[in-house]
Design an enzyme around this catalytic site. Structure first.
Site, short mmCIF file in Angstrom:
data_model
loop_
_atom_site.label_atom_id
_atom_site.label_comp_id
_atom_site.label_asym_id
_atom_site.label_seq_id
_atom_site.Cartn_x
_atom_site.Cartn_y
_atom_site.Cartn_z
N LYS A 226 0.83 -1.22 0.00
CA LYS A 226 0.00 0.00 0.00
C LYS A 226 0.85 1.26 0.00
CE LYS A 226 -4.37 -1.96 1.01
NZ LYS A 226 -5.41 -2.32 1.96
N ARG A 266 -3.60 -10.21 4.43
CA ARG A 266 -3.96 -10.27 3.01
C ARG A 266 -2.78 -9.70 2.22
NH1 ARG A 266 -5.90 -6.84 -0.80
NH2 ARG A 266 -7.40 -7.63 -2.30
N1 PMM Z 1 -7.33 -3.91 0.27
C1 PMM Z 1 -7.60 -3.87 -1.05
C2 PMM Z 1 -8.64 -4.63 -1.59
N2 PMM Z 1 -9.38 -5.44 -0.80
N3 PMM Z 1 -9.85 -6.33 1.32
C3 PMM Z 1 -9.61 -6.38 2.63
N4 PMM Z 1 -10.35 -7.17 3.42
N5 PMM Z 1 -8.62 -5.64 3.21
C4 PMM Z 1 -7.83 -4.80 2.48
O1 PMM Z 1 -6.96 -4.14 3.07
C5 PMM Z 1 -8.07 -4.71 1.08
C6 PMM Z 1 -9.11 -5.50 0.52
C7 PMM Z 1 -6.80 -2.97 -1.95
O2 PMM Z 1 -5.60 -3.57 -2.27
P1 PMM Z 1 -5.30 -4.39 -3.65
O3 PMM Z 1 -5.51 -3.42 -4.78
O4 PMM Z 1 -3.92 -4.81 -3.50
O5 PMM Z 1 -6.23 -5.54 -3.76
#
Ligand code: PMM
Length: 295
Positions: A226, A266
């Site tokens: 992030k 995650r």
């Molecule tokens: N971050 C992203 C997308 N989905 N879901 C959860 N539960 N927690 C998160 O921090 C989260 C998510 C955005 O990140 P990405 O673009 O790398 O998927």
């Protein structure tokens, strides 16, 4: 609907896992900030999902809409067309999956296609029908802290005390979920790092995870690649570290989160995360003691 789907295909046991749960990110999108476009093709997405599972991801989180700040939304049909073929193929290969969606219709179709967990970045706020879908499916529901869709969220990054405010807003989402019949033992919370958060907010949240854990639910932490990590690692001229070069910072954050009591992390980089958590486990699972713990 089969018993295993209705019961979440073993997913409720996952929520009681004694081992930290690594959730692998599979964005089937052309525009995600960290891996946009790489897995937009079905074969590449399936290969990557299978690989993350083999590397130790207990869930592969399949998403069809980018949630990066400022991202355009896609319609439900586009989102479903992106994720459903991937979910079907991965289910056929025995890969356990969550679907990363805030739309009840997409969630229902994804559960029917073989996903066993709903990962809702809006914590149930974006679609009033989501709670019913989840309650009827009896599946685990990841409720993330959220304030608005990607275009507007950074305008809403204002808090009195970010940890207390996120805790209170998550408590409201829990109450709303329970009120429509979602079982308490199906709920996972997530502080939503980067979602309506300034960098300092993200650091406060990760430093004070025990305050969120005191709500009594498993906690998922998603720091992977992030932008606040990119800011931390900015070069001398202030240029943020590119997303693909934030792996070590992500892994450090993930280990600290698990040591603070997080249920899962995650991440995009599954293998090094699993390795780092193996070191943590072999070291006697040291727990991070915060100021709050010691009173
Ligand atoms: N971050 C992203 C997308 N989905 N879901 C959860 N539960 N927690 C998160 O921090 C989260 C998510 C955005 O990140 P990405 O673009 O790398 O998927």
């Amino acid at each position: 609907m089969t018993e295993s789907v209705r019961e979440g295909g073993g997913a409720p046991e996952l929520l009681r896992s004694a081992e930290p749960v690594v959730v692998g990110v599979l964005n089937v999108t052309p525009d995600s900030f960290s891996d946009g476009g790489r897995y937009a093709d079905l074969d590449a997405a399936v290969r990557h999902g299978v690989r993350m599972h083999a590397e130790g991801a207990r869930l592969v989180d399949v998403g069809g809409e980018s949630t990066r700040p400022g991202a355009d939304r896609v319609d439900a049909e586009t989102e479903a067309a992106r994720v459903l073929p991937v979910i079907r193929e991965l289910a056929a290969r025995g890969v356990p999956m969550s679907v990363d969606t805030y739309r009840a219709g997409v969630a229902a179709a994804a559960l029917a296609a073989g996903a066993t967990v709903v990962n809702d970045v809006s914590g149930g706020l974006a679609d009033p029908d989501m709670a019913r879908v989840v309650a009827e499916a009896g599946c685990p529901w990841i409720l993330m802290h959220w304030r608005a869709h990607a275009k507007r969220m950074q305008e809403l990054a204002h808090y009195t005390d970010v940890v207390a405010d996120v805790r209170a807003e998550l408590a409201q989402r829990i109450a709303a979920a329970l009120a429509v019949g979602v079982a308490a033992d199906r709920i996972v919370l997530d502080p939503g790092l980067g979602f309506a958060k300034r960098p300092a907010d993200n650091w406060q949240l990760t430093a004070r995870l025990p305050e969120l854990l005191s709500l009594g639910y498993p906690l998922l932490v998603g720091a992977s690649r992030k932008s606040y990590l990119g800011s931390l690692l900015a070069g001398p001229d202030g240029t943020p570290r590119p997303a693909g070069e934030r792996a070590a910072a992500t892994i450090a954050t993930s280990v600290l989160a698990v040591a603070a009591g997080a249920w899962g992390v995650r991440v995009h980089d599954v293998r090094p995360t699993v390795d780092a958590l193996a070191v943590w486990a072999a070291s006697g699972r040291p727990r991070l003691v915060t100021g709050k713990d010691t009173g």
